[in-house]
Design a protein around this motif. Structure first.
Motif, mmCIF file in Angstrom:
data_model
loop_
_atom_site.group_PDB
_atom_site.id
_atom_site.type_symbol
_atom_site.label_atom_id
_atom_site.label_comp_id
_atom_site.label_asym_id
_atom_site.label_seq_id
_atom_site.Cartn_x
_atom_site.Cartn_y
_atom_site.Cartn_z
ATOM 1 N N LEU B 54 0.815 -1.225 0.000
ATOM 2 C CA LEU B 54 0.000 0.000 0.000
ATOM 3 C C LEU B 54 0.843 1.268 0.000
ATOM 4 O O LEU B 54 0.424 2.287 -0.544
ATOM 5 C CB LEU B 54 -0.913 0.016 1.229
ATOM 6 N N GLY B 93 -9.448 6.647 2.166
ATOM 7 C CA GLY B 93 -10.770 6.059 2.006
ATOM 8 C C GLY B 93 -10.802 4.609 2.444
ATOM 9 O O GLY B 93 -11.584 3.817 1.975
ATOM 10 N N ASP B 94 -9.920 4.248 3.341
ATOM 11 C CA ASP B 94 -9.839 2.858 3.743
ATOM 12 C C ASP B 94 -9.664 2.792 5.257
ATOM 13 O O ASP B 94 -8.616 3.105 5.787
ATOM 14 C CB ASP B 94 -8.639 2.215 3.049
ATOM 15 N N SER B 95 -10.702 2.379 5.942
ATOM 16 C CA SER B 95 -10.649 2.414 7.396
ATOM 17 C C SER B 95 -9.862 1.239 7.970
ATOM 18 O O SER B 95 -9.758 1.083 9.166
ATOM 19 C CB SER B 95 -12.056 2.417 7.977
ATOM 20 N N SER B 96 -9.280 0.396 7.105
ATOM 21 C CA SER B 96 -8.506 -0.729 7.620
ATOM 22 C C SER B 96 -7.129 -0.292 8.086
ATOM 23 O O SER B 96 -6.441 -1.017 8.781
ATOM 24 C CB SER B 96 -8.327 -1.788 6.532
ATOM 25 N N LEU B 99 -5.851 -0.785 11.555
ATOM 26 C CA LEU B 99 -5.899 -2.103 12.175
ATOM 27 C C LEU B 99 -4.649 -2.939 11.959
ATOM 28 O O LEU B 99 -4.349 -3.828 12.747
ATOM 29 C CB LEU B 99 -7.101 -2.901 11.635
ATOM 30 N N GLY B 100 -3.912 -2.652 10.894
ATOM 31 C CA GLY B 100 -2.786 -3.508 10.532
ATOM 32 C C GLY B 100 -1.697 -3.553 11.590
ATOM 33 O O GLY B 100 -1.320 -4.629 12.068
#
Lengths: 124, 271
Positions: B54, B93-96, B99-100
């Motif tokens: 990413l 735009g990615d709420s993940s 968490l990683g």
């Protein structure tokens, strides 16, 4: 190992069950997001069943969190199912606190009832 | 590379993360890890690889390098790239994204990220063959136990302690007034001198309890605890001590086993 698969099934009450099986990650998250977007555009309440999934990463959890938020904003039912069976997916849900935060229902029937309530319908 | 480990270099792409995941799962099986620990290993490695895919190359091609070395009771895993390193981004735009790293932290014994702008990045993970203990609510027990800091005396002590105590109080849902009180107590501790601490470093440990913060300052030289208590008296306005539910000087031991005293206090979330 099974690569990730995603199946859609609409029941008689207009609710769509999205069943996620195999391994899902960054490579399959865009597809899940697209499917959820399309269902939201149709106004279809959704139950995402993670029970057959053998692996999900944070990008899938992110897609579910976004899904929950966006469905709620439009007043369309959204729920997630996965049994508490101690497998890899269960562990990630526990560690991130998402089992209670999303929340994740242990049974499909519970999720159906939740979704019907969110959408202002009687249970199917 | 040690016996049984592997080095893997492949293009950094979303599709290739699965390849690394299967390689590491195979290694875990070969090492005799149980299935839940192999699942953890897959998660940890997947999340570290996701960061490369990413963030490292801005959709340009580039390598993802993975090294896994089994050692005594643990695996050392290094995940590296030659990209521009991690950069803050306002909104993908990615709420993940949040968490990683917590997943890596929760499921591994330790991890560190090194690198800098233009220098690539490297995530080094130490992964014990046995799982870390989890408390009942699913968070790792270590997270709940306590935070321990030791700082070289100087101008940075006060802002660091204020921010840390403020953050812990906010997380524990302190009221605004109680949060301000907590920061005031932190300031009082910060103003103690280098000579007050028996190892020359400002030591403070904070335990996040149920609606309280339990703070332990020290190890202190003999008499320093009483001096700190006295310095909390504000002429004409009582004592800062009253901001804490309890505050006392206690006798204990340093991590090295030497006798020392500590200043301990508890602050409540609500008045």
């Amino acid at each position: 190992m099974r690569t990730g698969e995603l199946a859609l099934e609409r029941n008689d009450s207009g609710l769509t069950v999205v069943t996620i099986s195999g391994e899902h990650d960054l490579s399959t998250a865009p597809n899940l997001r697209r499917r959820l977007d399309a269902l939201l555009d149709q106004g279809s309440p959704v139950v995402v069943d993670l029970s057959p999934a053998t692996f999900v990463d944070s990008s899938i959890l992110g897609a579910l969190l976004d899904g929950r938020r966006r469905f709620a904003e439009r007043g369309v039912g959204f729920a997630v199912v996965h049994s508490e069976d101690g497998d890899a997916v269960d562990r990630v849900l526990q560690v991130t606190g998402l089992r209670s935060e999303l929340p994740v229902h242990a049974e499909r029937e519970e999720a159906f009832a939740k979704v019907s309530g969110d959408s202002g319908n009687s249970p199917p | 590379m040690s016996d049984g480990g592997f080095e893997l270099t492949l293009p950094a792409s979303a599709e290739n993360v699965m390849v690394v995941r299967q390689a590491i799962a195979g290694l875990g099986e070969g090492l005799g890890l149980d299935s839940s620990r192999i699942a953890d290993l897959k998660t940890v490695v997947t999340e570290a690889c996701n960061n490369v895919v990413l963030h490292a190359y801005d959709d340009e091609p580039g390598p993802l390098q993975v090294t896994a070395e089994p050692g005594d009771g643990e695996l050392e895993i290094r995940i590296a790239d030659e990209g521009h390193g991690f950069r803050p981004r306002a909104n993908e735009g990615d709420s993940s994204l949040g968490l990683g790293l917590p997943l890596i932290a929760a499921l591994s014994d330790s991890f560190e990220i090194s690198g800098g702008a233009g220098a690539g990045s490297r995530t080094t993970i130490r992964f014990g063959y046995a799982a870390p203990e989890f408390s009942e609510n699913g968070r790792p027990a270590e997270v709940e136990k306590e935070l321990a800091m030791a700082m070289t005396p100087g101008a940075t002590v006060k802002p660091v302690i204020a921010r840390v105590m403020g953050a812990l109080a906010a997380r524990a849902e302190f009221s605004v007034d109680r949060l301000a009180d907590t920061v005031l107590l932190g300031d009082a501790v910060s103003s103690s001198g280098e000579g007050d601490f028996s190892d020359g470093r400002v030591g403070i440990s904070i335990r996040d309890g149920e609606g309280t913060l339990d703070v332990r300052v020290g190890p202190l030289v003999e008499g320093a605890g009483e001096r700190m208590l006295a310095e909390m008296d504000v002429p004409g306005a009582g004592s800062l001590r009253s901001l804490a539910r309890t505050m006392e000087v206690t006798k204990g031991r340093t991590p090295e086993g030497e006798a020392a005293e500590f200043l301990e206090f508890e602050v409540d979330a609500k008045p």
